[in-house]
Design a protein around this motif. Structure first.
Motif, PDB file in Angstrom:
ATOM      1  N   VAL A  43       0.829  -1.220   0.000  1.00 13.08           N
ATOM      2  CA  VAL A  43       0.000   0.000   0.000  1.00 13.08           C
ATOM      3  C   VAL A  43       0.861   1.266   0.000  1.00 13.08           C
ATOM      4  CG1 VAL A  43      -2.015  -1.029   1.110  1.00 13.08           C
ATOM      5  CG2 VAL A  43      -0.274   0.068   2.509  1.00 13.08           C
ATOM      6  N   VAL A  45       0.725   2.602  -3.355  1.00 13.27           N
ATOM      7  CA  VAL A  45      -0.595   2.826  -3.967  1.00 13.27           C
ATOM      8  C   VAL A  45      -1.053   4.253  -3.685  1.00 13.27           C
ATOM      9  CG1 VAL A  45      -3.027   2.133  -4.024  1.00 13.27           C
ATOM     10  CG2 VAL A  45      -1.249   0.398  -3.779  1.00 13.27           C
ATOM     11  N   ARG A  46      -1.322   4.974  -4.756  1.00 12.22           N
ATOM     12  CA  ARG A  46      -1.748   6.362  -4.539  1.00 12.22           C
ATOM     13  C   ARG A  46      -3.287   6.461  -4.539  1.00 12.22           C
ATOM     14  NH1 ARG A  46       0.139  11.569  -8.004  1.00 12.22           N
ATOM     15  NH2 ARG A  46       2.119  11.134  -6.981  1.00 12.22           N
ATOM     16  N   ALA A  47      -3.906   5.752  -5.425  1.00 14.13           N
ATOM     17  CA  ALA A  47      -5.379   5.828  -5.502  1.00 14.13           C
ATOM     18  C   ALA A  47      -5.922   4.623  -6.262  1.00 14.13           C
ATOM     19  CB  ALA A  47      -5.805   7.104  -6.210  1.00 14.13           C
ATOM     20  N   ILE A  48      -7.191   4.400  -6.062  1.00 16.35           N
ATOM     21  CA  ILE A  48      -7.874   3.339  -6.816  1.00 16.35           C
ATOM     22  C   ILE A  48      -9.041   3.998  -7.528  1.00 16.35           C
ATOM     23  CG2 ILE A  48      -9.021   1.098  -6.651  1.00 16.35           C
ATOM     24  CD1 ILE A  48      -7.655   1.214  -3.683  1.00 16.35           C
ATOM     25  N   GLU A  49      -9.153   3.747  -8.814  1.00 15.42           N
ATOM     26  CA  GLU A  49     -10.179   4.448  -9.600  1.00 15.42           C
ATOM     27  C   GLU A  49     -10.885   3.492 -10.552  1.00 15.42           C
ATOM     28  OE1 GLU A  49     -11.034   7.695  -9.441  1.00 15.42           O
ATOM     29  OE2 GLU A  49      -9.526   8.209  -7.936  1.00 15.42           O
ATOM     30  N   ARG A  50     -12.069   3.924 -10.953  1.00 14.68           N
ATOM     31  CA  ARG A  50     -12.735   3.238 -12.081  1.00 14.68           C
ATOM     32  C   ARG A  50     -13.025   4.320 -13.119  1.00 14.68           C
ATOM     33  NH1 ARG A  50     -15.102   0.188  -7.976  1.00 14.68           N
ATOM     34  NH2 ARG A  50     -14.593  -2.026  -8.174  1.00 14.68           N
ATOM     35  N   ARG A  87      -7.861  12.439 -10.703  1.00 21.44           N
ATOM     36  CA  ARG A  87      -7.754  13.662  -9.882  1.00 21.44           C
ATOM     37  C   ARG A  87      -7.004  14.778 -10.627  1.00 21.44           C
ATOM     38  NH1 ARG A  87      -6.294  10.569  -4.211  1.00 21.44           N
ATOM     39  NH2 ARG A  87      -8.112   9.251  -4.268  1.00 21.44           N
ATOM     40  N   ASP A 100       2.704   4.852  -7.287  1.00 20.58           N
ATOM     41  CA  ASP A 100       3.731   5.905  -7.359  1.00 20.58           C
ATOM     42  C   ASP A 100       4.993   5.345  -7.998  1.00 20.58           C
ATOM     43  OD1 ASP A 100       2.481   8.115  -6.311  1.00 20.58           O
ATOM     44  OD2 ASP A 100       2.794   7.451  -4.253  1.00 20.58           O
ATOM     45  N   LEU A 130     -15.281   1.821  -3.537  1.00 23.45           N
ATOM     46  CA  LEU A 130     -14.010   2.347  -4.034  1.00 23.45           C
ATOM     47  C   LEU A 130     -13.448   3.377  -3.052  1.00 23.45           C
ATOM     48  CD1 LEU A 130     -12.532   1.710  -6.638  1.00 23.45           C
ATOM     49  CD2 LEU A 130     -13.458   3.796  -7.614  1.00 23.45           C
ATOM     50  N   LEU A 154     -12.066   1.646  -0.062  1.00 22.26           N
ATOM     51  CA  LEU A 154     -10.777   1.021  -0.336  1.00 22.26           C
ATOM     52  C   LEU A 154      -9.664   2.080  -0.332  1.00 22.26           C
ATOM     53  CD1 LEU A 154      -9.952  -1.839  -0.765  1.00 22.26           C
ATOM     54  CD2 LEU A 154     -10.179  -1.530  -3.222  1.00 22.26           C
ATOM     55  N   ASN A 155      -9.979   3.234  -0.928  1.00 18.96           N
ATOM     56  CA  ASN A 155      -8.997   4.326  -0.936  1.00 18.96           C
ATOM     57  C   ASN A 155      -8.671   4.787   0.482  1.00 18.96           C
ATOM     58  OD1 ASN A 155      -8.054   5.187  -3.608  1.00 18.96           O
ATOM     59  ND2 ASN A 155     -10.227   5.312  -4.069  1.00 18.96           N
ATOM     60  N   VAL A 207      -6.501   2.177   2.109  1.00 20.42           N
ATOM     61  CA  VAL A 207      -5.115   2.228   1.615  1.00 20.42           C
ATOM     62  C   VAL A 207      -4.392   3.411   2.253  1.00 20.42           C
ATOM     63  CG1 VAL A 207      -3.701   2.715  -0.423  1.00 20.42           C
ATOM     64  CG2 VAL A 207      -5.520   1.022  -0.554  1.00 20.42           C
ATOM     65  N   GLU A 208      -5.105   4.540   2.277  1.00 19.30           N
ATOM     66  CA  GLU A 208      -4.501   5.760   2.857  1.00 19.30           C
ATOM     67  C   GLU A 208      -4.181   5.551   4.333  1.00 19.30           C
ATOM     68  OE1 GLU A 208      -2.814   8.812   1.480  1.00 19.30           O
ATOM     69  OE2 GLU A 208      -4.368   7.972   0.178  1.00 19.30           O
ATOM     70  N   ALA A 230      -3.692   2.695   5.796  1.00 14.88           N
ATOM     71  CA  ALA A 230      -2.618   1.711   5.916  1.00 14.88           C
ATOM     72  C   ALA A 230      -1.270   2.361   5.646  1.00 14.88           C
ATOM     73  CB  ALA A 230      -2.861   0.574   4.925  1.00 14.88           C
ATOM     74  N   ARG A 231      -1.241   3.300   4.713  1.00  5.66           N
ATOM     75  CA  ARG A 231       0.020   3.992   4.404  1.00  5.66           C
ATOM     76  C   ARG A 231       0.495   4.802   5.593  1.00  5.66           C
ATOM     77  NH1 ARG A 231       0.025   6.641  -1.533  1.00  5.66           N
ATOM     78  NH2 ARG A 231       1.534   7.968  -0.503  1.00  5.66           N
ATOM     79  N   PHE A 237     -11.957  12.763   0.727  1.00  4.62           N
ATOM     80  CA  PHE A 237     -12.660  11.524   1.088  1.00  4.62           C
ATOM     81  C   PHE A 237     -13.927  11.842   1.892  1.00  4.62           C
ATOM     82  CE2 PHE A 237      -8.326   9.253   1.170  1.00  4.62           C
ATOM     83  CZ  PHE A 237      -8.417   8.981  -0.179  1.00  4.62           C
TER      84      PHE A 237
END
Lengths: 161, 399
Positions: A21, A24-29, A50, A79, B91, B94-95, B98-99, B101-102, B300
């Motif tokens: 993680v 990982v910067r972001a998750i998108e659809r 974004r 990233d 989504l 999940l973001n 992740v944030e 967790a970081r 968010f």
């Protein structure tokens, strides 16, 4: 005991992978994707995340696996020098993995973009080789212990629906 | 018929036995048959008007069903939109995870928000899918009810056609009866006059013969029409019975729809609860964002708030649509119940009419009695003709 490694689980080429993680910067659809003429076949185009243009790499194609198609496709923006999107077939969850439980996949694995295997079989990916554009070893050879090769990394582009 | 003229050479002769009696009987039976015919016509007219009312009620029902269908479609749409919002929530969750967790230990509040949001998104997705499936079920039930109703409409139309045909046949029979009654009255008067000593002439004999021939034709006509009326009534009764069975089916379908709607209501109730929890979550996300140093959290939190508003609106809309759908369905069901009752009543009246008609066509009924009187009249007319011939033979010199 070391701090646990937090990973985001994803699915690509019908297999389970995990991404640290930390990258990982972001998750998108993204709703729209613009094609990039002349780009390598595993590059699926550019999306807007974004307010920023991000190149999207098909993770399965990049690893030399056959894309399975998914009910829940998404782009995980990681990233690097520049942010890059990894197109996956499905998203999993954020999980904690004990670093000592991971089995390192060695130089051959690293050369295929694979870092280590977790006890549940999920393979933690090495992000940098996936996005730097250099040729990769086929992941299937490493994952299946030198067994059947599913395809060539950077092979012919396969259009996904 | 002209009044018989007196001939000086004629001598009085006796009126054959039974002729006067038959004349009187034919008159009485003709009157009774005409009365019964009018009664049958009246009842058939009432039956047709009742079926027409049932057809009107039938025509109004699909409108009510269309209302229910429209509401079900809106519920389906809300379910789809809610499903999309749930995907966005997932989504977002999940973001956030992740944030969190970081950032590790320092953002435990955010991690909790992410976990809650994900659970809520899962629950909303399941609920939305269930709601969509229920709305689809609701639509197919409405369609089935509409089909059953349409089938009933065709049967009612068929019953109406049969009853109208029966009425036309009865009217024709009525005309024939009234002509017969006129003839019987004249015959009665003529035989009565002769019994009082009036003289008979050739015209009487010819008229009696004509009456006898006409009686035979009318007898056949009336019997044929009576059989036709009975046949049509029988068919109308059968169509109405089938329509009553269809109407039962419609009522059953509407009952199923109502049960279905109750399930949807429970689910929308759950959506209400999800909306309430989303709101709470949005507040928590706001708090977590206020504490966090990364400005991305504010984004968010804003998205969480938007989603919670969406959930709230969807739940509120769902409640409104449900209330309307329930009203529409209740109206449809009431209508179906009244319609079924009306059709059953009409079917039973038609059966009763048929029974009375069948009863009237047997034994000592006026139609049969009149026909029988006419048959007897033919015998009497023959007797009259023979008596006349015999009298002439005797009156002739040397006869």
């Amino acid at each position: 005991m070391q701090d646990s490694l937090k990973v985001l689980r994803v699915r690509a080429g019908g297999r389970d992978f995990a991404l640290d993680v930390g990258v990982v910067r972001a998750i998108e659809r993204p709703a729209h994707r613009v094609r990039l003429p002349g780009a390598p076949p595993y590059v699926r185009g550019v999306v807007e995340v974004r307010g920023q243009a991000v190149a999207v790499v098909d993770l399965a194609a990049r690893l030399g696996l056959t894309a399975q198609g998914g009910a829940d496709p998404a782009v995980v923006v990681v990233d690097s020098l520049e942010p890059v999107g990894l197109s996956v077939e499905a998203l999993g969850d954020v999980a904690a993995v004990a670093p000592e439980s991971l089995v390192d996949l060695g130089p051959r694995g690293h050369a295929a973009g694979l870092r280590a295997r977790a006890p549940d079989g999920t393979v933690v990916l090495e992000v940098e080789p996936l996005v730097d554009g250099r040729p990769l070893e086929p992941a299937a050879a490493v994952l299946d212990g030198g067994g059947e090769r599913e395809g060539r990394p950077e092979g012919p582009d396969e259009e996904r629906p | 018929m002209s009044e018989p003229g007196l001939d000086a050479d004629d001598e009085a002769r006796p009126v054959p036995d039974g002729l006067v009696r038959w004349g009187l009987r034919a008159d009485a039976l003709g009157a009774e048959a005409a009365r019964r015919g009018a009664e049958v016509e009246d009842r058939l007219g009432q039956g047709i008007r009742a079926v027409e009312r049932a057809v009107e009620a039938q025509a109004a029902a699909p409108d009510a069903l269309e209302g229910a269908e429209e509401q079900a479609r809106r519920i389906e749409e809300i379910a789809r939109e809610t499903g999309k919002a749930a995907v966005r929530s997932d989504l977002l969750a999940l973001n956030v995870q992740v944030e969190a967790a970081r950032l590790g230990e320092e953002e435990q509040g955010l991690e909790k928000v992410g976990d809650d949001l994900r659970r809520l998104a899962d629950q909303t997705t399941r609920g939305a899918h269930e709601l969509e499936a229920l709305a689809a079920g609701l639509l197919s039930e409405v369609e089935a009810a509409r089909r059953a109703w349409g089938q009933g409409a065709a049967q009612l139309e068929a019953a109406r056609a049969q009853l109208e045909w029966a009425l036309r046949a009865a009217e024709e029979a009525g005309l024939s009866l009234s002509e017969a009654r006129g003839a019987a009255a004249w015959f009665s008067a003529a035989t009565g006059a002769r019994a009082q000593g009036a003289r008979e002439d050739e015209g009487d004999v010819e008229a009696a013969s004509r009456l006898a021939a006409a009686a035979e034709v009318r007898d056949e006509t009336i019997n044929r029409l009576a059989r036709a009326v009975a046949g049509r009534l029988q068919r109308a009764g059968e169509e109405l019975d089938r329509e009553a069975a269809s109407a039962d089916g419609v009522e059953e379908r509407l009952g199923a729809l109502e049960r279905h709607l109750r399930q949807v209501r429970e689910l929308v109730g759950a959506a209400d609860e999800v909306a309430r929890r989303s709101k709470q979550l949005a507040v928590n996300a706001d708090l977590a964002a206020a504490r966090a140093t990364d400005p991305a959290f504010a984004l968010f939190a804003e998205e969480a708030r938007r989603l919670s508003e969406h959930a709230e609106n969807a739940a509120a809309q769902g409640q409104v649509q449900l209330a309307q759908a329930h009203d529409e369905l209740t109206a449809s069901r009431d209508l179906a119940r009244r319609h079924t009752e009306a059709v059953r009543r009409i079917a039973s009246e038609t059966t009763e009419l048929l029974a009375r008609f069948a009863e009237a066509s047997e034994g000592d009924d006026p139609i049969e009695g009149l026909a029988s009187a006419w048959r007897d009249d033919r015998v009497a007319a023959r007797q009259l003709t023979e008596a006349r011939a015999s009298w002439r033979h005797r009156a002739r010199p040397g006869g």
